[in-house]
Design an enzyme around this catalytic site. Structure first.
Site, PDB file in Angstrom:
ATOM      1  N   THR A  10       0.821  -1.211   0.000  1.00 56.07           N
ATOM      2  CA  THR A  10       0.000   0.000   0.000  1.00 56.07           C
ATOM      3  C   THR A  10       0.854   1.259   0.000  1.00 56.07           C
ATOM      4  O   THR A  10       1.962   1.263   0.548  1.00 56.07           O
ATOM      5  CB  THR A  10      -0.893   0.008   1.264  1.00 56.07           C
ATOM      6  OG1 THR A  10      -1.476   1.306   1.418  1.00 56.07           O
ATOM      7  CG2 THR A  10      -0.104  -0.269   2.529  1.00 56.07           C
ATOM      8  N   TYR A  36      -1.498   0.208  10.301  1.00 60.14           N
ATOM      9  CA  TYR A  36      -1.808  -0.480   9.043  1.00 60.14           C
ATOM     10  C   TYR A  36      -0.613  -0.396   8.091  1.00 60.14           C
ATOM     11  O   TYR A  36      -0.114  -1.412   7.590  1.00 60.14           O
ATOM     12  CB  TYR A  36      -3.063   0.133   8.399  1.00 60.14           C
ATOM     13  CG  TYR A  36      -3.256  -0.296   6.972  1.00 60.14           C
ATOM     14  CD1 TYR A  36      -3.501  -1.632   6.663  1.00 60.14           C
ATOM     15  CD2 TYR A  36      -3.164   0.627   5.924  1.00 60.14           C
ATOM     16  CE1 TYR A  36      -3.647  -2.038   5.345  1.00 60.14           C
ATOM     17  CE2 TYR A  36      -3.310   0.232   4.615  1.00 60.14           C
ATOM     18  CZ  TYR A  36      -3.553  -1.101   4.334  1.00 60.14           C
ATOM     19  OH  TYR A  36      -3.679  -1.498   3.029  1.00 60.14           O
TER      20      TYR A  36
END
Ligand code: UDP
Length: 325
Positions: A117, A141
């Site tokens: 990501t 995250y």
């Protein structure tokens, strides 16, 4: 390379990749615990309902299927939840990646594609972001994905015959043009989905989180990539590894962005609904602009986007939203 094992293949991005693999004639096996995925989203091959924490089932499944490559999607993805419950993210995203890699090492499976990501960059200094920008995630995250990338880099350096591609996704949106699959989360927080659900009447208004950013219209800029173009990047990565490509990291985006206000305008045009929009305060941890330099992916794999069109992205997402009811 014919047999592809896909963890998280019942989820949003995974299901579009499974579809694309099926269309290209691959044998696909999806392994998914259906925590956020949906059985009916798996359009090709078999689905094994299983958890990555279940090492026995995972090993048995891999032994029987004997994949040539693995694509690993199964992970948690909510930034806010990762801040309030970080161990859940490190366990599911990092520890489970490690467990999976251990099982693959035992069975001599050496080709791996990883869902990473843009959150690994945190707040990047330069836009568009290249893959060699410093990794400085600002939430658990992003950190959990960065740590998994590090595991992959170290393993690949240590072990002959293990090569991986980590794909760093920017803002993924849109749905299957035939409207069979799309994003289907219980509490979707992403801008396009929220805007469309507001147009549908599910929410009374859409909040714009911050109108005082140093951008032309004061709202944040993101690089929105259609999920089918992202799926194609996975197939390009498979071809790259099959062609003898060595371990690599590629950004996945179009290389230009849209502001929140621009997205809202397109959502209003596409839906024909003039839904209520409210200017709200900034959301913690949002970088002002996040745009991919995807030159490396294009040059090394030949990937070329087919749907670089915000209107198409929002239209396919809208058709899917209406289908969800
Ligand atoms: N955003 C917004 N209202 C919403 C959801 C998102 O203004 O209801 C903004 C958010 O602050 C960010 C951009 O839209 O600037 C994209 O956010 P999203 O959650 O879709 O993706 P992210 O970039 O955080 O991965």
């Amino acid at each position: 390379m014919k047999r592809i094992f896909v963890t998280g293949g019942a989820g949003y991005i995974g299901s579009h990749v499974v579809k694309a693999l099926g269309e290209r004639g691959y044998d696909v096996l999806t392994y998914d615990n259906l925590s956020t995925g949906h059985r009916e989203a798996v359009l090709h091959g078999e689905l094994i309902i299983g958890d990555l924490e279940d090492g026995a089932l995972l090993r048995r499944t891999l032994e029987q299927f004997r994949p040539d490559a693995v694509i690993h999607f199964a992970a948690h993805i909510e930034v806010a939840e990762s801040v309030s419950n970080p161990l859940k993210y490190y366990r599911n995203n990092t520890l489970n990646a490690l467990n999976l890699l251990d099982a693959l090492r035992e069975q001599g499976i050496g080709r791996f594609i990883f869902s990473s990501t843009a959150a690994v960059y945190g707040i990047p200094e330069h836009i568009p972001v290249t893959e060699d920008a410093p990794l400085a995630p600002i939430n658990p995250y992003g950190a959990s994905k960065m740590m998994s990338e590090r595991l992959l880099a170290d393993l690949s350096a240590a072990q002959d015959g293990f090569d991986y591609v980590a794909l760093r996704y920017f803002n993924v949106a849109g749905a299957d043009a035939q409207n069979r699959i799309g994003q289907n989360y219980r509490n979707a927080t992403h801008l396009i989905t929220r805007a469309l659900k507001t147009a549908k009447g599910e929410y009374p208004k859409l909040q714009i989180f911050g109108c005082d950013y140093p951008t032309d219209d004061g709202t944040c800029i993101r690089d929105y990539i259609h999920v089918d173009d992202l799926a194609a990047a996975h197939l390009a990565a498979l071809d790259y590894l099959a062609g003898g490509g060595t371990s690599a990291i590629f950004n996945c985006g179009y290389g230009h962005g849209y502001s929140v206000r621009e997205v809202v305008d397109v959502a209003k045009q596409v839906t024909g609904v003039d839904f209520t929009v409210e200017e709200a305060s900034r959301r913690a941890g949002d970088p002002p602009a996040l745009v991919a330099d995807s030159g490396k992916l294009r040059e090394r794999t030949g990937w070329a986007p087919q749907h670089d069109d915000l209107d198409f992205i929002v239209r396919t997402a809208w058709e899917w939203e209406k289908r969800l009811g």
